[in-house]
Motif scaffolding. Structure first.
Motif, short mmCIF file in Angstrom:
data_model
loop_
_atom_site.label_atom_id
_atom_site.label_comp_id
_atom_site.label_asym_id
_atom_site.label_seq_id
_atom_site.Cartn_x
_atom_site.Cartn_y
_atom_site.Cartn_z
N SER A 264 13.44 -10.45 -5.42
CA SER A 264 13.29 -10.92 -4.04
C SER A 264 13.34 -9.72 -3.09
O SER A 264 14.13 -8.80 -3.30
N GLU B 128 9.28 -13.57 -3.18
CA GLU B 128 9.78 -13.47 -4.55
C GLU B 128 8.60 -13.14 -5.46
O GLU B 128 7.46 -13.48 -5.15
N TRP C 165 12.85 -4.40 -3.29
CA TRP C 165 12.99 -5.53 -4.20
C TRP C 165 14.33 -5.47 -4.91
O TRP C 165 14.75 -4.41 -5.37
N ARG D 44 12.96 -11.59 -12.14
CA ARG D 44 12.63 -12.31 -10.92
C ARG D 44 13.25 -11.49 -9.79
O ARG D 44 14.44 -11.18 -9.82
#
Length: 64
Positions: free
Chosen positions: A27, A32, A5, A25
């Motif tokens: 990805s 996500e 991540w 946040r």
């Protein structure tokens, strides 16, 4: 194998008691997610706020 991540956005939020909480946040390139600094996932609500599963409070976005 675990996902790799990467942070793509840092979001400052305010809890109902006035405390500041940072949400990341992230990805993996395929997915996500939104997490706290300790890795606990949070839920993005339709109104733009966030919720911590198991806690009875909404987090309002202060800056994104």
């Amino acid at each position: 194998m675990s996902e790799d991540w990467k942070n793509i956005q840092i979001i400052e939020c305010e809890a109902g008691d006035g405390s500041t909480i940072t949400i990341f946040r992230q990805s993996s390139g395929r997915q996500e997610r939104y997490v706290l600094g300790n890795g606990q996932e949070v839920t993005a609500n339709a109104d733009g706020s966030f919720s911590i599963p198991g806690a009875n409070s909404a987090l309002s976005v202060v800056s994104a």
